[in-house]
Design a protein around this motif. Structure first.
Motif, PDB file in Angstrom:
ATOM      1  N   GLY A 127       3.608  -3.086  -6.472  1.00  0.00           N
ATOM      2  CA  GLY A 127       4.146  -4.434  -6.600  1.00  0.00           C
ATOM      3  C   GLY A 127       3.607  -5.299  -5.474  1.00  0.00           C
ATOM      4  O   GLY A 127       3.476  -4.826  -4.339  1.00  0.00           O
ATOM      5  N   ASN A 128       3.283  -6.552  -5.761  1.00  0.00           N
ATOM      6  CA  ASN A 128       2.725  -7.427  -4.727  1.00  0.00           C
ATOM      7  C   ASN A 128       3.459  -8.763  -4.624  1.00  0.00           C
ATOM      8  O   ASN A 128       2.897  -9.770  -4.201  1.00  0.00           O
ATOM      9  CB  ASN A 128       1.231  -7.675  -4.979  1.00  0.00           C
ATOM     10  N   SER A 129       4.727  -8.774  -5.024  1.00  0.00           N
ATOM     11  CA  SER A 129       5.520  -9.998  -4.940  1.00  0.00           C
ATOM     12  C   SER A 129       6.197 -10.092  -3.578  1.00  0.00           C
ATOM     13  O   SER A 129       6.162  -9.160  -2.774  1.00  0.00           O
ATOM     14  CB  SER A 129       6.567 -10.027  -6.051  1.00  0.00           C
ATOM     15  N   GLU A 130       6.825 -11.226  -3.339  1.00  0.00           N
ATOM     16  CA  GLU A 130       7.529 -11.416  -2.073  1.00  0.00           C
ATOM     17  C   GLU A 130       8.684 -10.423  -1.919  1.00  0.00           C
ATOM     18  O   GLU A 130       9.037 -10.044  -0.810  1.00  0.00           O
ATOM     19  CB  GLU A 130       8.066 -12.855  -1.992  1.00  0.00           C
ATOM     20  N   ASP A 145       1.544   0.465  16.971  1.00  0.00           N
ATOM     21  CA  ASP A 145       0.633   0.902  18.034  1.00  0.00           C
ATOM     22  C   ASP A 145      -0.645   1.536  17.487  1.00  0.00           C
ATOM     23  O   ASP A 145      -1.518   1.948  18.262  1.00  0.00           O
ATOM     24  CB  ASP A 145       1.337   1.890  18.963  1.00  0.00           C
ATOM     25  N   GLN A 146      -0.782   1.660  16.160  1.00  0.00           N
ATOM     26  CA  GLN A 146      -1.954   2.275  15.551  1.00  0.00           C
ATOM     27  C   GLN A 146      -2.911   1.235  14.950  1.00  0.00           C
ATOM     28  O   GLN A 146      -3.850   1.613  14.240  1.00  0.00           O
ATOM     29  CB  GLN A 146      -1.517   3.245  14.447  1.00  0.00           C
ATOM     30  N   ASP A 147      -2.659  -0.047  15.243  1.00  0.00           N
ATOM     31  CA  ASP A 147      -3.474  -1.128  14.697  1.00  0.00           C
ATOM     32  C   ASP A 147      -3.576  -0.994  13.180  1.00  0.00           C
ATOM     33  O   ASP A 147      -4.675  -0.849  12.616  1.00  0.00           O
ATOM     34  CB  ASP A 147      -4.873  -1.113  15.331  1.00  0.00           C
ATOM     35  N   PRO A 148      -2.443  -1.063  12.480  1.00  0.00           N
ATOM     36  CA  PRO A 148      -2.460  -0.821  11.023  1.00  0.00           C
ATOM     37  C   PRO A 148      -3.172  -1.940  10.264  1.00  0.00           C
ATOM     38  O   PRO A 148      -3.156  -3.103  10.666  1.00  0.00           O
ATOM     39  CB  PRO A 148      -0.973  -0.772  10.669  1.00  0.00           C
ATOM     40  N   GLY A 149      -3.771  -1.568   9.145  1.00  0.00           N
ATOM     41  CA  GLY A 149      -4.371  -2.549   8.261  1.00  0.00           C
ATOM     42  C   GLY A 149      -3.475  -2.798   7.072  1.00  0.00           C
ATOM     43  O   GLY A 149      -3.065  -1.843   6.399  1.00  0.00           O
ATOM     44  N   CYS A 150      -3.144  -4.052   6.787  1.00  0.00           N
ATOM     45  CA  CYS A 150      -2.263  -4.389   5.675  1.00  0.00           C
ATOM     46  C   CYS A 150      -2.954  -5.412   4.778  1.00  0.00           C
ATOM     47  O   CYS A 150      -3.596  -6.353   5.267  1.00  0.00           O
ATOM     48  CB  CYS A 150      -0.936  -4.954   6.178  1.00  0.00           C
ATOM     49  N   TYR A 151      -2.807  -5.222   3.469  1.00  0.00           N
ATOM     50  CA  TYR A 151      -3.552  -6.072   2.539  1.00  0.00           C
ATOM     51  C   TYR A 151      -2.771  -6.224   1.237  1.00  0.00           C
ATOM     52  O   TYR A 151      -2.201  -5.246   0.722  1.00  0.00           O
ATOM     53  CB  TYR A 151      -4.917  -5.435   2.249  1.00  0.00           C
ATOM     54  N   VAL A 152      -2.744  -7.460   0.738  1.00  0.00           N
ATOM     55  CA  VAL A 152      -2.105  -7.742  -0.551  1.00  0.00           C
ATOM     56  C   VAL A 152      -3.195  -7.907  -1.603  1.00  0.00           C
ATOM     57  O   VAL A 152      -3.986  -8.860  -1.558  1.00  0.00           O
ATOM     58  CB  VAL A 152      -1.233  -9.011  -0.478  1.00  0.00           C
ATOM     59  N   TRP A 153      -3.229  -6.980  -2.539  1.00  0.00           N
ATOM     60  CA  TRP A 153      -4.244  -6.976  -3.612  1.00  0.00           C
ATOM     61  C   TRP A 153      -3.607  -7.616  -4.841  1.00  0.00           C
ATOM     62  O   TRP A 153      -2.563  -7.152  -5.336  1.00  0.00           O
ATOM     63  CB  TRP A 153      -4.658  -5.526  -3.885  1.00  0.00           C
ATOM     64  N   LEU A 154      -4.238  -8.678  -5.343  1.00  0.00           N
ATOM     65  CA  LEU A 154      -3.686  -9.385  -6.497  1.00  0.00           C
ATOM     66  C   LEU A 154      -3.769  -8.559  -7.767  1.00  0.00           C
ATOM     67  O   LEU A 154      -3.020  -8.791  -8.720  1.00  0.00           O
ATOM     68  CB  LEU A 154      -4.415 -10.720  -6.697  1.00  0.00           C
ATOM     69  N   ASN A 155      -4.684  -7.598  -7.805  1.00  0.00           N
ATOM     70  CA  ASN A 155      -4.861  -6.742  -8.977  1.00  0.00           C
ATOM     71  C   ASN A 155      -4.671  -5.283  -8.573  1.00  0.00           C
ATOM     72  O   ASN A 155      -4.021  -4.983  -7.575  1.00  0.00           O
ATOM     73  CB  ASN A 155      -6.259  -6.958  -9.573  1.00  0.00           C
ATOM     74  N   ASN A 156      -5.216  -4.384  -9.355  1.00  0.00           N
ATOM     75  CA  ASN A 156      -5.378  -2.988  -8.976  1.00  0.00           C
ATOM     76  C   ASN A 156      -6.675  -2.500  -9.621  1.00  0.00           C
ATOM     77  O   ASN A 156      -7.431  -3.307 -10.164  1.00  0.00           O
ATOM     78  CB  ASN A 156      -4.161  -2.127  -9.385  1.00  0.00           C
ATOM     79  N   CYS A 200      -1.682  -0.085   4.693  1.00  0.00           N
ATOM     80  CA  CYS A 200      -0.687  -0.331   3.644  1.00  0.00           C
ATOM     81  C   CYS A 200      -1.274  -1.343   2.666  1.00  0.00           C
ATOM     82  O   CYS A 200      -1.720  -2.423   3.070  1.00  0.00           O
ATOM     83  CB  CYS A 200       0.616  -0.866   4.237  1.00  0.00           C
ATOM     84  N   ILE A 201      -1.279  -1.002   1.381  1.00  0.00           N
ATOM     85  CA  ILE A 201      -1.805  -1.864   0.327  1.00  0.00           C
ATOM     86  C   ILE A 201      -0.673  -2.224  -0.631  1.00  0.00           C
ATOM     87  O   ILE A 201       0.013  -1.343  -1.145  1.00  0.00           O
ATOM     88  CB  ILE A 201      -2.937  -1.162  -0.460  1.00  0.00           C
ATOM     89  N   MET A 202      -0.477  -3.510  -0.856  1.00  0.00           N
ATOM     90  CA  MET A 202       0.405  -3.974  -1.923  1.00  0.00           C
ATOM     91  C   MET A 202      -0.477  -4.379  -3.096  1.00  0.00           C
ATOM     92  O   MET A 202      -1.410  -5.166  -2.935  1.00  0.00           O
ATOM     93  CB  MET A 202       1.248  -5.165  -1.462  1.00  0.00           C
TER      94      MET A 202
END
Length: 571
Positions: A127-130, A145-156, A200-202
């Motif tokens: 799910g990628n909604s608010e 502390d691990q410099d995480p990467g977070c990204y919201v993907w509009l599709n899959n 983390c990928i939404m």
């Protein structure tokens, strides 16, 4: 033409033929024993009898318990240390998770005793909604502390429509513009996962299988093993290490699962009984399967796969269809079946432990069990194609466990409609007696008296789970009914329908039997003897339930009134 490939192919055909023949023999013997009803021991007037079918079931339970015990001794005897050289892609599937459970899950992953440089953590949110963003924010907070990467993907991976994008990119005169053949965000997701340790990928909603596919596909061949985990799972610090030890011990082991226990067992009677059933399923049934290297399902909360093998059947696993419909549930069981289909062994180890949430409300539990039963029968058909590649125990157990619910149903209906009052009472007593025997063995194996309550699970099985199996078979091709997210109230009441039908069948049968029995002459010697059995049997049955309910109320409810917020696991 080379002779070796030909001989190998011939050997496979011969083995498949004899395996199929063995399956027919097992099925034939079980059906003959059930239909013939040959008594071995019988009381005067045939009021109580123990038949050949009952003997077969008793032997099955005994043999299963013995092999489970031996496998547990093997687990404890494993002393070879972990090499700490294998890279692991740790994947977390999340969907509308309870914030408390999600935080415990992420914190337990941080506490894993495995080298950080060898462990890559990927959480994919379905799910990628608010409304779903809180899960990404929590991931960012826990791994700050691990410099995480977070990204919201509009599709899959499977919702990008190339033609639609080209149409949107068309110029004012209808000429095709510079439409993308591939989703540009996909490359960004893959680059992020390849460059960051914690990601983390939404993504757009697509179900759990879509979420798992994203993690597996993006990781590609970059790691040695892939570990699966659900977002409501709390892991023991040594959970990953113990799984790795098993795969390192033998190159023919393709996957291994751990011991899944219940995090919220004190929430209700349903969750408490589920915790006991989980222990039996993992430490007896799957432990026995592990002895023969053919565990039927590596559970989603705690499992480890060889990545090079998983990547071989990733597309086939995702694109699974049944009766022309794309399969969206049963992902863990089919992933295990795919590993078995290429001839690799699947194992279980009780030394790797975790806790997971289970439905505490009856309706949500029933929906979950219905969904699991659908995947069980669907995967049973797929699994049958690969029986010849593994030990005969897999064939034997599949036959026995597959036909058992149908025999139980036939027995109950037949006795309630055509039997005597004593027949009805006797079968109910036998169900509880078998439950008590299994519970007693579990008490010894686990070393905890609490397992005696496992005998109460029969009430849930007979009144709810058994009729739900038939509803699952009828609606097997329906993928829209399943377990809802933990933040939503379950609104699917359809699985209650087979329970109502089942109750109507049994109650009407019991009423008919009572009427029919009331028309008989109860002054005969046989009926006088039956009256004695009815009185003592009813007293024993009622006393059993009164004692067990009292013990449950006093021993469990009072001592467990305060819910502990900490869970200590010793490995």
């Amino acid at each position: 033409m080379e002779i070796k490939p030909l001989l190998r192919r011939l050997g496979t055909v011969v083995r498949a033929f004899f395996t199929f023949l063995f399956a027919l023999v097992v099925l034939g013997v079980v059906m003959w024993a059930y239909i013939s009803g040959i008594p071995i021991i019988s009381s005067p007037y045939g009021i109580i009898s123990f038949g050949f079918y009952g003997l077969l079931l008793s032997l099955h339970l005994m043999i299963q318990s013995i092999f489970a015990f031996v496998e547990h001794r093997r687990m404890r005897a494993r002393r070879k240390p972990c090499s700490y050289t294998k890279t692991i892609g740790f994947t977390i599937s999340a969907y509308q998770e309870d914030p408390v459970y999600l935080r415990e899950c992420l914190q337990s992953i941080r506490a894993l005793q495995y080298p950080a440089e060898l462990l890559r953590i990927i959480m994919v949110v379905d799910g990628n909604s608010e409304d779903d963003r809180y899960m990404m924010e929590m991931f960012r907070e826990v791994f700050a502390d691990q410099d995480p990467g977070c990204y919201v993907w509009l599709n899959n991976y499977h919702t990008w429509d190339t033609k639609a994008q080209q149409w949107q990119a068309a110029g004012p005169w209808g000429d095709v513009g510079m439409g993308f053949e591939e989703d540009p965000q996909r490359r960004e997701v893959e680059e992020l996962i390849s460059s960051k340790r914690c990601v983390c990928i939404m993504q757009k909603w697509g179900g759990k299988r879509e979420v798992m596919y994203t993690a597996f596909k993006a990781l590609g061949p970059s790691v040695d093993y892939i570990q699966v985990c659900d977002s409501d799972t709390k892991l023991d610090p040594l959970a990953t290490v113990e799984l790795v030890k098993v795969l390192e011990s033998n190159p023919k082991y393709g996957a291994v699962g751990g011991d899944v226990m219940i995090l919220n067992l004190k929430d209700s009677y349903i969750s408490f009984m589920s915790s006991l059933r989980y222990w039996m399923a993992f430490n007896i049934e799957r432990s026995c399967q592990s002895f023969f290297d053919c565990v039927s399902c590596i559970s989603g909360p705690l499992g480890l796969y060889r990545n090079d093998l998983l990547q071989q059947f990733l597309e086939d696993w995702y694109n699974q269809k049944f009766l022309g419909t794309h399969c969206t549930f049963g992902d863990d069981r089919h992933l295990t079946n795919r590993m078995l289909s290429i001839g690799y062994a699947t194992k279980y180890t009780a030394r790797s432990k975790c806790y997971t949430e289970t439905p505490a409300q009856f309706l949500r539990w029933l929906n979950q069990q219905t969904r699991w039963t659908k995947s069980y029968f669907r995967e049973w058909l797929y699994n049958a194609m690969w029986w010849h590649k593994h030990h005969l125990w897999m064939t034997y157990e599949s036959i026995v466990s597959g036909v058992f619910p149908f025999f139980v149903t036939a027995t109950i209906i037949r006795l309630f409609w055509t039997g005597t009052l004593w027949d009805v009472l006797w079968v109910l007593c036998c169900i509880q007696l078998i439950g008590l025997i299994k519970a007693a063995y579990a008490c010894i194996l686990r070393g905890k008296v609490v397992m005696v309550f496992m005998s109460l699970y029969s009430a849930l099985y007979m009144t709810s789970l058994l009729p739900a199996k038939y509803f699952a078979i009828i609606t097997m091709n329906k993928s829209s009914w399943g377990t809802s997210g933990r933040r939503k109230i379950v609104g699917n009441y359809i699985p209650l329908l087979p329970l109502s039908v089942w109750a109507a069948i049994l109650l009407s049968g019991l009423g008919y039997t009572i009427y029919r029995e009331s028309q008989l002459d109860w002054t005969t010697a046989a009926k006088q003897e039956e009256i004695k059995f009815l009185i003592f049997g009813a007293m024993a049955y009622v006393s059993y339930w009164l004692i067990m309910c009292l013990l449950y109320w006093v021993w469990f409810r009072r001592l467990c009134r305060k819910r502990s917020q900490s869970y200590k696991v010793s490995v």
